[in-house]
Design a protein around this motif. Structure first.
Motif, PDB file in Angstrom:
ATOM      1  N   LEU A   2       0.734  -1.057  -0.170  1.00  0.00           N
ATOM      2  CA  LEU A   2       0.076   0.088   0.127  1.00  0.00           C
ATOM      3  C   LEU A   2       0.775   1.316   0.127  1.00  0.00           C
ATOM      4  CD1 LEU A   2      -2.992  -0.294   2.406  1.00  0.00           C
ATOM      5  CD2 LEU A   2      -2.893  -0.549  -0.126  1.00  0.00           C
ATOM      6  N   GLN A  15      -8.450   3.855   0.161  1.00  0.00           N
ATOM      7  CA  GLN A  15      -7.594   2.772   0.157  1.00  0.00           C
ATOM      8  C   GLN A  15      -7.730   1.933   1.349  1.00  0.00           C
ATOM      9  OE1 GLN A  15      -3.768   3.197  -0.972  1.00  0.00           O
ATOM     10  NE2 GLN A  15      -4.155   3.312  -3.168  1.00  0.00           N
ATOM     11  N   LEU A  19      -9.210  -1.638   2.258  1.00  0.00           N
ATOM     12  CA  LEU A  19      -8.198  -2.660   2.990  1.00  0.00           C
ATOM     13  C   LEU A  19      -8.926  -3.399   4.198  1.00  0.00           C
ATOM     14  CD1 LEU A  19      -5.630  -4.194   3.353  1.00  0.00           C
ATOM     15  CD2 LEU A  19      -4.884  -2.185   4.586  1.00  0.00           C
ATOM     16  N   THR A  22     -11.625  -5.590   3.236  1.00  0.00           N
ATOM     17  CA  THR A  22     -10.932  -6.988   2.804  1.00  0.00           C
ATOM     18  C   THR A  22     -10.554  -7.712   3.901  1.00  0.00           C
ATOM     19  OG1 THR A  22     -10.082  -5.710   0.596  1.00  0.00           O
ATOM     20  CG2 THR A  22      -9.078  -7.647   1.269  1.00  0.00           C
ATOM     21  N   ARG A  44      11.716 -18.810  -1.198  1.00  0.00           N
ATOM     22  CA  ARG A  44      10.528 -19.499  -0.959  1.00  0.00           C
ATOM     23  C   ARG A  44      10.458 -20.400   0.166  1.00  0.00           C
ATOM     24  NH1 ARG A  44       7.628 -21.131  -6.719  1.00  0.00           N
ATOM     25  NH2 ARG A  44       6.294 -19.278  -6.828  1.00  0.00           N
ATOM     26  N   VAL A  92       1.131 -10.276   0.243  1.00  0.00           N
ATOM     27  CA  VAL A  92       0.266 -11.010   1.034  1.00  0.00           C
ATOM     28  C   VAL A  92      -0.688 -11.803  -0.010  1.00  0.00           C
ATOM     29  CG1 VAL A  92      -1.423 -10.827   2.611  1.00  0.00           C
ATOM     30  CG2 VAL A  92       0.411  -9.459   2.853  1.00  0.00           C
ATOM     31  N   TYR A  93      -1.016 -12.948   0.348  1.00  0.00           N
ATOM     32  CA  TYR A  93      -1.740 -13.909  -0.306  1.00  0.00           C
ATOM     33  C   TYR A  93      -3.069 -14.587   0.440  1.00  0.00           C
ATOM     34  CZ  TYR A  93       2.050 -13.858  -3.742  1.00  0.00           C
ATOM     35  OH  TYR A  93       2.827 -13.611  -4.698  1.00  0.00           O
ATOM     36  N   ILE A  94      -3.984 -14.964  -0.199  1.00  0.00           N
ATOM     37  CA  ILE A  94      -4.995 -15.628   0.694  1.00  0.00           C
ATOM     38  C   ILE A  94      -5.356 -16.941  -0.138  1.00  0.00           C
ATOM     39  CG2 ILE A  94      -6.921 -14.387  -0.738  1.00  0.00           C
ATOM     40  CD1 ILE A  94      -7.329 -14.797   3.312  1.00  0.00           C
ATOM     41  N   ASP A  95      -5.837 -17.844   0.633  1.00  0.00           N
ATOM     42  CA  ASP A  95      -6.311 -19.140  -0.003  1.00  0.00           C
ATOM     43  C   ASP A  95      -7.642 -19.113  -0.585  1.00  0.00           C
ATOM     44  OD1 ASP A  95      -7.332 -19.386   2.447  1.00  0.00           O
ATOM     45  OD2 ASP A  95      -6.976 -21.744   2.495  1.00  0.00           O
TER      46      ASP A  95
ATOM     47  N   GLN B  45       6.848 -23.692  -3.935  1.00  0.00           N
ATOM     48  CA  GLN B  45       5.633 -22.881  -3.581  1.00  0.00           C
ATOM     49  C   GLN B  45       4.860 -23.518  -2.774  1.00  0.00           C
ATOM     50  OE1 GLN B  45       3.131 -23.190  -7.054  1.00  0.00           O
ATOM     51  NE2 GLN B  45       2.300 -21.224  -6.911  1.00  0.00           N
ATOM     52  N   VAL B  46       4.064 -22.536  -1.869  1.00  0.00           N
ATOM     53  CA  VAL B  46       3.105 -23.111  -0.747  1.00  0.00           C
ATOM     54  C   VAL B  46       1.834 -23.637  -1.744  1.00  0.00           C
ATOM     55  CG1 VAL B  46       1.583 -22.669   1.044  1.00  0.00           C
ATOM     56  CG2 VAL B  46       4.001 -21.665   0.908  1.00  0.00           C
ATOM     57  N   CYS B 119      -3.501 -23.174  -3.935  1.00  0.00           N
ATOM     58  CA  CYS B 119      -4.898 -22.244  -3.440  1.00  0.00           C
ATOM     59  C   CYS B 119      -4.514 -20.864  -3.081  1.00  0.00           C
ATOM     60  CB  CYS B 119      -5.100 -22.947  -1.971  1.00  0.00           C
ATOM     61  SG  CYS B 119      -5.684 -24.791  -2.319  1.00  0.00           S
ATOM     62  N   PHE B 120      -3.331 -20.435  -3.094  1.00  0.00           N
ATOM     63  CA  PHE B 120      -2.887 -19.114  -2.850  1.00  0.00           C
ATOM     64  C   PHE B 120      -2.812 -18.375  -4.151  1.00  0.00           C
ATOM     65  CE2 PHE B 120      -1.671 -21.571   1.006  1.00  0.00           C
ATOM     66  CZ  PHE B 120      -2.259 -20.866   2.045  1.00  0.00           C
ATOM     67  N   TYR B 121      -3.762 -18.239  -4.752  1.00  0.00           N
ATOM     68  CA  TYR B 121      -3.859 -17.551  -6.240  1.00  0.00           C
ATOM     69  C   TYR B 121      -4.406 -16.078  -6.349  1.00  0.00           C
ATOM     70  CZ  TYR B 121      -8.819 -18.678  -6.103  1.00  0.00           C
ATOM     71  OH  TYR B 121      -9.993 -18.721  -5.660  1.00  0.00           O
ATOM     72  N   ARG B 122      -4.651 -15.600  -4.964  1.00  0.00           N
ATOM     73  CA  ARG B 122      -4.960 -14.102  -4.903  1.00  0.00           C
ATOM     74  C   ARG B 122      -4.010 -13.357  -3.995  1.00  0.00           C
ATOM     75  NH1 ARG B 122     -11.122 -15.422  -3.391  1.00  0.00           N
ATOM     76  NH2 ARG B 122      -9.881 -16.600  -2.143  1.00  0.00           N
ATOM     77  N   ARG B 123      -3.464 -12.142  -4.438  1.00  0.00           N
ATOM     78  CA  ARG B 123      -2.695 -11.467  -4.019  1.00  0.00           C
ATOM     79  C   ARG B 123      -3.213 -10.147  -3.699  1.00  0.00           C
ATOM     80  NH1 ARG B 123       2.584 -11.021  -7.179  1.00  0.00           N
ATOM     81  NH2 ARG B 123       1.486  -9.568  -8.261  1.00  0.00           N
ATOM     82  N   LEU B 124      -2.865  -9.446  -2.497  1.00  0.00           N
ATOM     83  CA  LEU B 124      -3.506  -8.271  -2.130  1.00  0.00           C
ATOM     84  C   LEU B 124      -2.793  -7.235  -2.959  1.00  0.00           C
ATOM     85  CD1 LEU B 124      -5.235  -7.062   0.145  1.00  0.00           C
ATOM     86  CD2 LEU B 124      -3.325  -6.489   1.550  1.00  0.00           C
ATOM     87  N   ASN B 125      -3.638  -6.300  -3.463  1.00  0.00           N
ATOM     88  CA  ASN B 125      -3.102  -5.395  -4.454  1.00  0.00           C
ATOM     89  C   ASN B 125      -2.929  -3.860  -3.764  1.00  0.00           C
ATOM     90  OD1 ASN B 125      -5.552  -4.116  -4.708  1.00  0.00           O
ATOM     91  ND2 ASN B 125      -5.861  -4.857  -6.710  1.00  0.00           N
ATOM     92  N   ASP B 126      -2.511  -2.954  -4.748  1.00  0.00           N
ATOM     93  CA  ASP B 126      -2.528  -1.762  -4.043  1.00  0.00           C
ATOM     94  C   ASP B 126      -3.643  -0.806  -3.697  1.00  0.00           C
ATOM     95  OD1 ASP B 126       0.348  -1.961  -4.209  1.00  0.00           O
ATOM     96  OD2 ASP B 126       0.465  -0.699  -6.256  1.00  0.00           O
ATOM     97  N   LYS B 127      -4.584  -1.533  -4.342  1.00  0.00           N
ATOM     98  CA  LYS B 127      -6.032  -0.796  -3.876  1.00  0.00           C
ATOM     99  C   LYS B 127      -6.731  -1.550  -2.618  1.00  0.00           C
ATOM    100  CE  LYS B 127      -6.903  -0.104  -8.714  1.00  0.00           C
ATOM    101  NZ  LYS B 127      -7.906  -1.006  -9.842  1.00  0.00           N
ATOM    102  N   GLY B 128      -5.789  -2.515  -2.007  1.00  0.00           N
ATOM    103  CA  GLY B 128      -6.739  -3.034  -0.819  1.00  0.00           C
ATOM    104  C   GLY B 128      -7.584  -4.314  -1.043  1.00  0.00           C
ATOM    105  N   GLU B 129      -7.308  -4.869  -2.400  1.00  0.00           N
ATOM    106  CA  GLU B 129      -8.370  -5.826  -2.739  1.00  0.00           C
ATOM    107  C   GLU B 129      -7.418  -7.150  -3.174  1.00  0.00           C
ATOM    108  OE1 GLU B 129      -9.716  -3.801  -6.193  1.00  0.00           O
ATOM    109  OE2 GLU B 129     -11.252  -3.009  -5.354  1.00  0.00           O
ATOM    110  N   TRP B 130      -8.148  -8.256  -3.039  1.00  0.00           N
ATOM    111  CA  TRP B 130      -7.482  -9.256  -3.390  1.00  0.00           C
ATOM    112  C   TRP B 130      -7.668  -9.704  -4.968  1.00  0.00           C
ATOM    113  CZ3 TRP B 130      -4.645 -10.954   0.167  1.00  0.00           C
ATOM    114  CH2 TRP B 130      -5.424 -11.080   1.606  1.00  0.00           C
TER     115      TRP B 130
END
Lengths: 148, 148
Positions: A2, A15, A19, A22, A44, A92-95, B45-46, B119-130
């Motif tokens: 951010l 933002q 956040l 989210t 990793r 940061v990643y989410i599952d 990779q996790v 399963c961790f295919y989404r990353r937090l972006n600069d907008k605070g969203e996955w």
């Protein structure tokens, strides 16, 4: 993350609102926690697993340093607050189930309070025993010395 | 792992006893579970995080395929039992607190039931969203199709 580039104040506020939303939508357990897998952003390697609640995760993203909730001490802590071995957050990643996060970091010093780079320094061997497979990179007694 | 080379029957029995003791000494939570971080043995990779109790971990080591305890379905499951996307166990690690395991695996197909490698295919972006940062490697509907 951010913090860069710095947006205008209004955009930054929007933002932060997004956040917070989210982070609030993560599926915390009955204690309000999710496991956070901390991974070295370059190699990793899994460095450690600790627990975050919404505030710890928000603080992690806002400050760019990992923060956790200690289940035993029942308090927030920043990794490295005693040892100086802070973790700079890179991603940061989410599952898929929205109940676990992976945080990629740049680790200063080492992650394990026992002196190893990673907390996972023991591997199950053919005899069915845990075997140390890493070398210590610092002396815990000198880093975590008790106040005199 | 335990299975190669095959020891004589007496030695195998002693190994199994030792393994059972090692697995029993892990610090499970109040539900008898520990988080298991599943990592690709080659890329590091996790892939996923799921939960094991003592029996699931023992079965994981004995069979060389990851087994878990489903907290929602309250039953054992082997990864890949429906999809064929099994995980061959290459190594098991324990952390300093003895309450989390890392399992290095060779992943057949992909780990995520939504079709992604991890399963961790989404990353937090600069907008605070996955934000989805991976591509699907299989079609979940064709792999997990309901019986007709």
């Amino acid at each position: 993350m951010l913090r860069t580039p710095q947006p205008a104040p209004d955009a930054r506020s929007a933002q932060l609102d997004k956040l917070q939303q989210t982070v609030a939508n993560i599926k915390y357990d009955e204690k309000g926690l999710v496991p956070a897998v901390i991974v070295d952003a370059k190699t990793r390697q899994v460095l450690m697993v600790a627990y975050m609640n919404d505030k710890a995760l928000l603080e992690t993203v806002r400050t760019g340093k990992t923060h956790f909730w200690s289940r035993s001490r029942k308090q927030y802590w920043m990794k490295g607050e005693t040892s100086g071995h802070v973790q700079e957050v890179k991603a940061v990643y989410i599952d898929c189930d929205m109940d676990t996060v992976v945080v990629e970091v740049s680790q200063h010093g080492a992650a394990c309070h026992e002196g190893y780079r990673s907390c996972f320094y023991r591997r199950l061997n053919d005899k069915g025993e845990w075997e140390v497979v890493a070398e210590k990179v610092f002396d815990p007694e000198s880093v975590y010395k008790k106040p005199t």
